[in-house]
Design a protein around this motif. Structure first.
Motif, short mmCIF file in Angstrom:
data_model
loop_
_atom_site.label_atom_id
_atom_site.label_comp_id
_atom_site.label_asym_id
_atom_site.label_seq_id
_atom_site.Cartn_x
_atom_site.Cartn_y
_atom_site.Cartn_z
N TYR A 1 0.83 -1.20 0.00
CA TYR A 1 0.00 0.00 0.00
C TYR A 1 0.87 1.26 0.00
O TYR A 1 2.06 1.22 0.36
N TYR B 1 -4.97 2.91 2.21
CA TYR B 1 -5.23 1.48 2.03
C TYR B 1 -5.66 1.14 0.61
O TYR B 1 -5.58 -0.01 0.19
N ALA C 1 -9.87 -1.05 4.22
CA ALA C 1 -8.73 -1.95 4.25
C ALA C 1 -9.08 -3.39 3.90
O ALA C 1 -8.21 -4.16 3.49
#
Length: 581
Positions: free
Chosen positions: A55, A69, A191
């Motif tokens: 990420y 994220y 996420a």
């Protein structure tokens, strides 16, 4: 009888993106580099890859400080590259799991920028803020004496809002406030579901038992009177609401049949681990118990120790406890000896003193791992027997924040005393996370074939890359690489025995010999391993089902038929097929 979940039989290969393969010769590994080696990965016999954080991140902690994220760190590639990787894995029958890092974010994440902008900002409570304490003379002090994992206080003063925020890791990694339900929902959406909808098959869940802190935020017990900060695991691990949070998380994951493996340090009992992995509790599929890889580390500071400060009975005891999860209830376990946070297992538990001992002990450790029940995890380079960086490398070659912070702390505490710094370096040379992060050794070409000869790799390759590399071992039937492939195939061929079988420890107090049995409904195995450079005699247990033991595999070629003596780091696995009624 219900089918066995796919993740129980998985063989997982962990990839550290920065160090795996550089495709564009900028000195940093990347996603196209991983894609280019998927055929190699598949040839090992693995079924799943685990990709460490890719990420977007300022990289204070190698990507475990995430600023977005839903974006990829540009030197690693693009979102399009990630989709190609996910699809390419699935086309080969491989699954892919990502790292889920949600105890904390980067301080550059938009959530934290808002949180620190004002005490009245809507996201203020998304992180953990506390006012200062003051001593009798008016000196400002942190809210408590908790120590960060990377040394120093776990609290950082923020001038803008005149409060402290909690960071269990680097100062640039503020802890999220899981008490806030709005925060949790944002985490799940950003996420987790974002990537599950793109096709990922699950997550390795970072620091999974730290989301719930003890609500009192009390001072930790004083174990080090010379320090203002203290180890506080008992106050931020396994907190009162942790299982509530994980059940909530699982409600989302279960919709996708997603695999979860949690990083679960400081949880040392079978009962404690079962609280996370019991199938009935619907939280996590499995966790990494760290008791094996933490053998020989310091109790106060990780590196306040000396090399190889552990004994074989200790290893047996912790593996016995981990394997007991298979019998104690409806839990599941993992098998691993290396990852991105550990030094190389051969250097720690085998021997890298000579090529012969390195190769033999590397194969012996492969036998240990592949014989144990649970989901198997292999770290990049482990399959070719990569070892720690040379002892003569100076601290300037170490890049990890944990290593450099520790060395600097010792330098400051001792005013640069040479003996203290030498001791610190010996510990780092044995245990530092840096050793697992050296570039993957693909060939004898410059820079180990990791990147172009004209490029400057982000981290120096190990000096031994001409001797230890994939190209050299690929066609060598006696190589560590070939042996790992053989062991992984045997594990699949005898899945009932080696993945799902019952573990029985023998030679419990022997200082050099590790022997255990595995039993299933149709067969049994006897695994015996020499963890020393001296010959060791052993006795075979009575065979099961009236059948004699037959040698299944050894890490040395010229095994005497009935000679029950093991040479240096020799290992053998014997098989006895039971007579079925």
């Amino acid at each position: 009888m219900s089918p066995i979940p796919w993740w129980k039989n998985a063989i997982v290969y962990q990839i550290y993106p920065a160090s795996f393969k550089d495709s564009n010769n900028d000195g940093v590994g990347d996603i196209p580099g991983i894609i280019s080696e998927l055929d190699y990965i598949q040839s090992l016999g693995v079924t799943t890859i685990w990709l460490c954080p890719m990420y977007d991140s300022p990289q204070h902690d190698m990507g475990y400080d995430i600023s977005d994220y839903q974006a990829v760190y540009p030197p690693y590639g693009t979102m399009e590259d990630m989709q190609v990787l996910i699809d390419a894995c699935h086309q080969r029958g491989l699954r892919i799991i990502l790292d889920l890092v949600v105890n904390h974010t980067s301080d550059l994440h938009e959530w934290f920028k808002a949180s620190r902008s004002s005490k009245t900002d809507p996201k203020r409570d998304w992180y953990i803020w506390r006012p200062a304490k003051y001593s009798d003379d008016g000196t400002r002090q942190p809210p408590n004496n908790w120590r960060s994992h990377f040394g120093g206080s776990a609290w950082e003063w923020d001038e803008t809002t005149q409060e402290y925020y909690l960071h269990l890791f680097a100062t640039q990694q503020p802890d999220l406030n899981w008490e806030n339900s709005e925060t949790r929902q944002a985490i799940y959406a950003s996420a987790m579901e974002f990537w599950l909808q793109k096709g990922v098959d699950g997550f390795r869940v970072d620091t999974v038992n730290m989301y719930s802190k003890h609500p009192s935020y009390a001072d930790a017990p004083i174990l080090d009177p010379s320090s203002d900060t203290q180890v506080a695991h008992s106050l931020f691990c396994n907190g009162p609401r942790i299982h509530e949070y994980l059940r909530e998380m699982n409600e989302i994951l279960s919709k996708y049949d997603a695999m979860t493996v949690g990083e679960c340090p400081n949880t040392h009992t079978i009962e404690g681990v079962l609280n996370y992995v019991s199938a009935a509790k619907k939280q996590l599929n499995m966790v990494f118990e760290f008791d094996v890889v933490e053998l020989g580390v310091g109790t106060d500071y990780k590196y306040s120790t000396t090399p190889r400060d552990w004994a074989l009975p200790q290893m047996k005891a912790v593996l016995k406890r981990s394997q007991a999860l298979m019998n104690a209830g409806d839990g599941w376990t993992t098998v691993f000896m290396e990852n991105h946070d550990q030094a190389r297992s051969i250097s720690r538990f085998g021997s890298d003193r000579s090529p012969e001992l390195r190769e033999t002990s590397g194969k012996m450790l492969a036998m240990l791992q592949c014989g144990l029940s649970g989901t198997q995890f292999i770290y990049q380079g482990q399959e070719i027997g990569m070892v720690n960086a040379p002892a003569q490398w100076p601290i300037s070659e170490y890049k990890d924040v944990e290593s450099t912070n520790y060395h600097e702390m010792i330098r400051q505490k001792t005013n640069g005393e040479p003996e203290a710094l030498q001791k610190a370096m010996k510990a780092l040379q044995h245990l530092a996370r840096d050793h697992g992060r050296l570039p993957m050794q693909w060939s004898a070409q410059a820079n180990a074939g990791f990147t172009a000869a004209t490029a400057k790799p982000w981290m120096r390759p190990n000096d031994n890359y001409a001797e230890i590399n994939v190209e050299r071992q690929r066609e060598d039937k006696s190589s560590v690489l070939s042996f790992w492939k053989r062991m992984l195939q045997l594990r699949k061929d005898h899945a009932d025995l080696f993945i799902h079988g019952t573990f029985g420890l023998l030679t419990e107090q022997h200082e050099q010999l590790f022997a255990y049995t595995k039993t299933s409904h149709s067969s049994s195995a006897f695994v015996v391993l020499n963890f020393s450079e001296e010959e060791q005699k052993f006795e075979r247990p009575a065979a099961m089902g009236g059948r004699d033991w037959e040698l299944l595999v050894s890490n040395l070629d010229d095994v005497g038929g009935s000679k029950d003596v093991l040479r240096a780091f020799e290992g053998r696995i014997y098989l006895s097929n039971q007579l079925c009624n």
